[in-house]
Design an enzyme around this catalytic site. Structure first.
Site, PDB file in Angstrom:
ATOM      1  N   GLU A  47       0.844  -1.218   0.000  1.00  0.00           N
ATOM      2  CA  GLU A  47       0.000   0.000   0.000  1.00  0.00           C
ATOM      3  C   GLU A  47       0.877   1.266   0.000  1.00  0.00           C
ATOM      4  O   GLU A  47       0.530   2.284   0.580  1.00  0.00           O
ATOM      5  CB  GLU A  47      -0.951   0.034   1.206  1.00  0.00           C
ATOM      6  CG  GLU A  47      -1.757  -1.230   1.421  1.00  0.00           C
ATOM      7  CD  GLU A  47      -3.064  -1.282   0.665  1.00  0.00           C
ATOM      8  OE1 GLU A  47      -3.499  -0.244   0.146  1.00  0.00           O
ATOM      9  OE2 GLU A  47      -3.638  -2.385   0.590  1.00  0.00           O
TER      10      GLU A  47
HETATM   11  C1  LIG Z   1       3.296  -9.695   0.079  1.00  0.00           C
HETATM   12  C2  LIG Z   1       3.044  -8.610  -0.897  1.00  0.00           C
HETATM   13  C3  LIG Z   1       1.764  -8.401  -1.387  1.00  0.00           C
HETATM   14  C4  LIG Z   1       1.529  -7.409  -2.347  1.00  0.00           C
HETATM   15  N1  LIG Z   1       0.276  -7.271  -2.886  1.00  0.00           N
HETATM   16  C5  LIG Z   1       0.113  -6.447  -3.958  1.00  0.00           C
HETATM   17  C6  LIG Z   1      -1.124  -6.451  -4.689  1.00  0.00           C
HETATM   18  O1  LIG Z   1      -2.074  -7.141  -4.335  1.00  0.00           O
HETATM   19  N2  LIG Z   1      -1.210  -5.664  -5.794  1.00  0.00           N
HETATM   20  C7  LIG Z   1      -0.168  -4.872  -6.215  1.00  0.00           C
HETATM   21  O2  LIG Z   1      -0.322  -4.195  -7.218  1.00  0.00           O
HETATM   22  N3  LIG Z   1       1.001  -4.826  -5.534  1.00  0.00           N
HETATM   23  C8  LIG Z   1       1.167  -5.611  -4.435  1.00  0.00           C
HETATM   24  N4  LIG Z   1       2.363  -5.619  -3.758  1.00  0.00           N
HETATM   25  C9  LIG Z   1       3.437  -4.749  -4.212  1.00  0.00           C
HETATM   26  C10 LIG Z   1       3.764  -3.640  -3.252  1.00  0.00           C
HETATM   27  O3  LIG Z   1       2.769  -2.670  -3.284  1.00  0.00           O
HETATM   28  C11 LIG Z   1       5.152  -3.119  -3.632  1.00  0.00           C
HETATM   29  O4  LIG Z   1       6.078  -4.127  -3.218  1.00  0.00           O
HETATM   30  C12 LIG Z   1       5.484  -1.796  -3.004  1.00  0.00           C
HETATM   31  O5  LIG Z   1       4.694  -0.775  -3.539  1.00  0.00           O
HETATM   32  C13 LIG Z   1       6.963  -1.432  -3.190  1.00  0.00           C
HETATM   33  O6  LIG Z   1       7.365  -1.599  -4.508  1.00  0.00           O
HETATM   34  P1  LIG Z   1       8.691  -2.445  -4.820  1.00  0.00           P
HETATM   35  O7  LIG Z   1       8.575  -3.747  -4.113  1.00  0.00           O
HETATM   36  O8  LIG Z   1       8.889  -2.487  -6.271  1.00  0.00           O
HETATM   37  O9  LIG Z   1       9.833  -1.662  -4.122  1.00  0.00           O
HETATM   38  P2  LIG Z   1      10.651  -0.427  -4.757  1.00  0.00           P
HETATM   39  O10 LIG Z   1       9.713   0.563  -5.314  1.00  0.00           O
HETATM   40  O11 LIG Z   1      11.716  -0.950  -5.623  1.00  0.00           O
HETATM   41  O12 LIG Z   1      11.287   0.168  -3.441  1.00  0.00           O
HETATM   42  C14 LIG Z   1      12.457  -0.376  -2.818  1.00  0.00           C
HETATM   43  C15 LIG Z   1      12.894   0.592  -1.733  1.00  0.00           C
HETATM   44  O13 LIG Z   1      13.186   1.865  -2.330  1.00  0.00           O
HETATM   45  C16 LIG Z   1      12.391   2.864  -1.735  1.00  0.00           C
HETATM   46  N5  LIG Z   1      11.993   3.821  -2.758  1.00  0.00           N
HETATM   47  C17 LIG Z   1      11.414   3.588  -3.954  1.00  0.00           C
HETATM   48  N6  LIG Z   1      11.180   4.722  -4.602  1.00  0.00           N
HETATM   49  C18 LIG Z   1      11.607   5.717  -3.815  1.00  0.00           C
HETATM   50  C19 LIG Z   1      11.627   7.122  -3.899  1.00  0.00           C
HETATM   51  N7  LIG Z   1      11.115   7.796  -4.938  1.00  0.00           N
HETATM   52  N8  LIG Z   1      12.148   7.808  -2.888  1.00  0.00           N
HETATM   53  C20 LIG Z   1      12.639   7.187  -1.807  1.00  0.00           C
HETATM   54  N9  LIG Z   1      12.637   5.868  -1.636  1.00  0.00           N
HETATM   55  C21 LIG Z   1      12.126   5.139  -2.624  1.00  0.00           C
HETATM   56  C22 LIG Z   1      11.190   2.156  -1.130  1.00  0.00           C
HETATM   57  O14 LIG Z   1      10.619   2.885  -0.050  1.00  0.00           O
HETATM   58  C23 LIG Z   1      11.819   0.853  -0.676  1.00  0.00           C
HETATM   59  O15 LIG Z   1      12.413   1.017   0.568  1.00  0.00           O
HETATM   60  C24 LIG Z   1       2.595  -6.578  -2.757  1.00  0.00           C
HETATM   61  C25 LIG Z   1       3.877  -6.762  -2.234  1.00  0.00           C
HETATM   62  C26 LIG Z   1       4.103  -7.763  -1.332  1.00  0.00           C
HETATM   63  C27 LIG Z   1       5.509  -7.965  -0.824  1.00  0.00           C
END
Ligand SMILES: Cc1cc2nc3c(=O)[nH]c(=O)nc-3n(C[C@H](O)[C@H](O)[C@H](O)COP(=O)(O)OP(=O)(O)OC[C@H]3O[C@@H](n4cnc5c(N)ncnc54)[C@H](O)[C@@H]3O)c2cc1C
Length: 598
Positions: A408
Site C-alpha cells: 500500500e
Molecule cells: C506480500 C506482498 C503483497 C503485495 N500485494 C500487492 C497487490 O495485491 N497488488 C499490487 O499491485 N502490488 C502488491 N504488492 C506490491 C507492493 O505494493 C510493492 O512491493 C510496493 O509498492 C513497493 O514496490 P517495490 O517492491 O517495487 O519496491 P521499490 O519501489 O523498488 O522500493 C524499494 C525501496 O526503495 C524505496 N523507494 C522507492 N522509490 C523511492 C523514492 N522515490 N524515494 C525514496 N525511496 C524510494 C522504497 O521505499 C523501498 O524502501 C505486494 C507486495 C508484497 C511484498
C-alpha cells in the site's frame, strides 16, 4: 498559533489548529449496532480462525479461501457498499471496525480480506459505471467471486505509473488486448477477477480494466512467492498474453488508471492501519498471559519491571493507535455525509471524503504498521526463547507484521506523501500553512505558557506540549522552505523528518482528545491518562531528535543556535512526569486483567 478550531477541520489542518475533544470520535462512541458487530466478529474469529492459526503458517492457501468464504457468509465482504450491490450500506467507521476485528488473527486472512474488499472491490464501486457495478459487485460481496488488484510490475513498484503492461485496441474496436506481467499480486491464486492497470499507446497515465480470470484468455500465474510472513496469503505473478478485454470493461476513462489506483490506495492505507490494531490487542493479551504464567526466579515474569516496561509500551501504542485510526475514520465519515448532503452520490462522496483526509490516511498507515511491528517484537521478547519458536503465536505475528511497512505504498513513500500533500494543499490555497508559519517564525520570544489551555483540565502539560510541537513543525517547515524553496521535495530526509513530527503530533493529539472526551463524560480514565502521558513524553523525544537533525541541515551559526534553543524551550516540561511509575501502573492493570483492557 495554533488557533482554536471553531468549525470542523479539513484534512491536514490539525497541524495548524487546535482540535476539540467533543468533535472527535473515539472507540468508546461505538453505537450498539457497531458493538454488536464487533462482538460477532471477535466470536467468529475465535471460533473459526484462531484454532487453525498454526495451519496458516504451513502455507495452507485453501484455508484462507475457506476463511474468506465464511467471512462472506457473515456479510462482511461489502460492509460499506450499498445494499443494491449486496453490501450492508454501513458507514465508514463501521467498515473500519470490520477490518480491525477481521484482521487480528492471521496476517494472511487480513491481507486476503484487505486486497479483496479494499483495492479489488473499490475501483469498481468507486469508479465503475452502473452496468459494471451490477454485473460484478454482488458476486464479489457475496464471496462467490474473489478479486485481485494488479498494479505492481517487476520494474514498476513505488513508481506505479511507470508500468509496461500494454492495452491495445482491436481493429474492430470491440476489445483491448492486454499484454504484460504483474508481480506480487495478493489473492492471485484464487482470484476470479483482476483489476488490471495497463497503458494504451504512449499515454502519460495508465488505464484501469476489469479482467475476469480465464486461463483460456491468455492469463497464467507464476508460482506462489516464498515469503517471510503472511504464509497462507496467495501472492503470485500474473501474466497477460493477448488477453482480450471488452471495451465496456474499462474503468472510468482512458488514462484514469493512476487516479483510480491512488484513490483505492488512500482507502487501502487507512484500512491497513486499522487492520493492525486487533493484531496488536491479541499480541498484548497473549504476551501478558504468558508473562503471568511463566515463572523465573520463583515469580511470574510479569512481576519484573523490565517486563512491565514492555507491557506498558505495547498497551500504550495500541491505545494511541486506536485513538488516531477512529478519529480519522469519523472525520472521513462526516465529510462523506456533508458531501452527500451537497448532492453527491455515495461513491463520489466516499472518494472525495477519503481524498480530503489522504494525509491522515498515509500517517495512520505508517504509524500503526510500525506500532504492530514493535509490539510483536516486544511480544517475542516477553516469550523469551519460546518467542523465537514457530510453535508460539509471537513468531508469526512478528513476521506477518513486517509486510505492513511495504505494501500500500512503502512507509518511506507514505511519509514523504503526507508532508508533500500538506504542502500541495497549502500551495492550492486549501490550507493557510504559510500564515501559520509566518506567525510562528515572527514570534521568537512568545513561547511556552498558553493562556488558552485550561490548567484545571486533565493532561494540561501534554496539551501544552502538543501545541508547542505543532509550532516546531511550522517553524522548521518555514526554514526548510526558505532554504530549499521549490527544491524541497527533492530533499527526502527533510520531508521524512517533518513527517515524523507530524505523525507524532497526530497520534499524541488523538490520544489526548480521546482521553479528555471520555473523562468529561465521567468515565474512569486513570490508566488512559497515564498512557497518554507516556506516549506524549516519548513522542516529544522523537520530535526533539528529528527537529535537531533538521535544524542542523537547514540553518547555520546564530540562527541555528537560536532555533535549537527554541526547540529545547518548546519541548521542556514544567514538571517531567514520572514515566517509570506511570508505566508500572498501566502494566499492573493489564497484568491484573490478563489481557489488553482499554
Ligand atoms: C506480500 C506482498 C503483497 C503485495 N500485494 C500487492 C497487490 O495485491 N497488488 C499490487 O499491485 N502490488 C502488491 N504488492 C506490491 C507492493 O505494493 C510493492 O512491493 C510496493 O509498492 C513497493 O514496490 P517495490 O517492491 O517495487 O519496491 P521499490 O519501489 O523498488 O522500493 C524499494 C525501496 O526503495 C524505496 N523507494 C522507492 N522509490 C523511492 C523514492 N522515490 N524515494 C525514496 N525511496 C524510494 C522504497 O521505499 C523501498 O524502501 C505486494 C507486495 C508484497 C511484498
Amino acid at each position: 498559533m495554533p488557533t482554536k478550531n471553531k468549525t470542523k477541520l479539513k484534512g491536514g489542518e490539525f497541524i495548524l489548529k487546535e482540535s476539540l475533544s467533543d468533535e472527535i470520535f473515539t472507540p468508546e462512541d461505538f453505537s450498539e449496532e457497531q458493538l454488536m458487530m464487533k462482538d460477532t466478529i471477535i466470536d467468529f474469529m475465535d471460533r473459526e480462525i484462531w484454532p487453525d492459526k498454526m495451519k496458516y503458517e504451513e502455507k495452507n492457501y485453501d484455508l484462507t479461501v475457506q476463511a474468506m468464504k465464511k467471512i462472506g457468509e457473515l456479510g462482511l465482504l461489502g460492509v460499506s457498499l450499498e445494499e443494491k450491490y449486496g453490501g450492508m450500506g454501513m458507514d465508514f467507521v463501521s467498515t473500519m471496525l470490520a477490518v480491525d476485528y477481521v484482521s487480528g488473527v492471521s496476517g494472511s486472512v487480513a491481507t486476503a480480506y484487505g486486497a479483496h474488499t479494499g483495492i479489488a472491490i473499490l475501483p469498481i464501486y468507486l469508479f465503475g459505471n452502473e452496468d459494471q457495478k451490477q454485473k460484478y459487485l454482488p458476486k464479489l460481496t457475496s464471496g462467490e467471486w474473489f478479486g485481485s488488484y494488479c498494479l505492481t510490475e517487476p520494474t514498476a513498484g513505488s513508481d506505479a505509473n511507470s508500468g509496461k503492461t500494454k492495452a491495445e485496441l482491436s481493429d474492430d474496436g470491440k476489445h483491448y488486448k492486454i499484454n504484460g506481467q504483474k508481480m506480487w499480486i495478493s489473492n492471485a491464486g484464487f482470484a476470479d477477477l483482476f483489476i488490471v492497470f495497463a497503458r494504451i499507446e504512449d499515454d502519460k497515465n495508465i488505464t484501469g480494466f476489469i479482467v475476469p480470470n480465464n486461463p483460456l484468455n491468455g492469463i497464467t500465474l507464476g508460482d506462489e512467492e516464498n515469503k517471510l510472513g503472511i504464509h497462507a496469503s496467495s501472492t503470485r505473478q500474473v501474466f497477460f498474453n493477448e488477453t482480450k478485454v471488452p471495451i465496456e470493461n474499462m474503468l472510468a476513462e482512458r488514462g484514469d488508471g493512476f487516479k483510480i489506483a491512488m484513490n483505492a490506495l488512500n482507502v487501502g492505507r487507512i484500512k491497513l492501519g486499522v487492520a493492525c490494531l486487533e493484531a496488536q490487542r491479541r499480541v498484548i493479551s497473549n504476551a501478558v498471559q504468558y508473562a503471568n504464567e511463566r515463572v523465573q526466579f520463583s515469580k511470574p515474569i510479569a512481576h519484573f519491571g523490565a517486563i512491565k516496561e514492555k507491557i506498558a509500551r505495547m498497551a500504550t501504542s495500541c491505545y494511541v493507535g486506536e485513538s488516531a485510526n477512529y478519529r480519522a475514520a469519523h472525520d472521513i465519515e462526516l465529510k462523506i455525509r456533508s458531501l452527500r448532503q451537497d448532492g453527491l452520490d455515495h461513491q463520489k462522496a466516499e472518494l472525495k471524503g477519503v481524498e480530503e483526509f489522504a494525509i491522515e490516511c498515509s500517517m495512520i498507515k505508517v504509524g500503526t504498521s510500525e506500532d504492530i511491528q514493535n509490539c510483536a517484537d516486544d511480544g517475542i521478547q516477553i516469550f523469551g526463547g519460546m518467542g523465537f519458536s514457530a510453535d508460539t503465536p509471537m513468531e508469526s505475528a512478528w513476521r506477518d507484521a513486517r509486510i505492513g511497512r511495504i505494501y500500500e505504498g512503502t512507509n518511506e513513500i507514505n511519509r514523504m506523501l503526507s508532508v508533500g500533500m500538506l504542502f500541495k494543499k497549502s500551495m492550492r490555497g486549501d490550507l493557510d500553512l504559510m500564515k501559520a508559519v509566518m506567525d510562528v517564525t515572527s514570534k521568537i520570544s512568545s513561547e511556552k505558557s498558553d493562556e488558552n489551555i485550561d490548567p484545571d483540565q486533565i493532561l494540561f502539560l501534554e496539551r501544552q506540549i502538543i501545541k508547542n510541537l505543532k509550532k516546531i513543525f511550522l517553524l522548521i517547515s518555514g526554514y526548510a522552505f526558505q532554504k530549499y524553496g521549490q527544491e524541497l521535495d527533492k530533499n527526502q530526509q527533510v520531508l521524512i523528518g517533518l513527517s515524523n513530527i507530524m505523525i507524532e503530533v497526530y497520534f499524541s493529539e488523538s490520544a489526548i482528545l480521546r482521553t479528555i472526551k471520555n473523562n468529561k463524560k465521567g468515565a474512569d480514565m486513570k490508566y488512559q491518562i497515564d498512557m497518554t502521558s507516556i506516549y506524549v513524553f516519548e513522542a516529544t523525544e522523537i520530535v526533539i531528535k528529528s527537529s535537531k537533525e533538521l535544524i542542523a541541515n537547514i540553518s547555520t551559526g546564530d540562527e541555528q543556535l537560536n532555533l535549537m534553543k527554541r526547540v529545547d524551550r518548546l519541548c521542556s516540561y514544567d514538571q517531567i512526569p514520572d514515566i517509570i511509575s506511570l508505566k508500572n501502573r498501566v502494566a499492573d492493570r493489564v497484568i491484573a486483567e490478563n489481557q489488553y483492557c482499554f
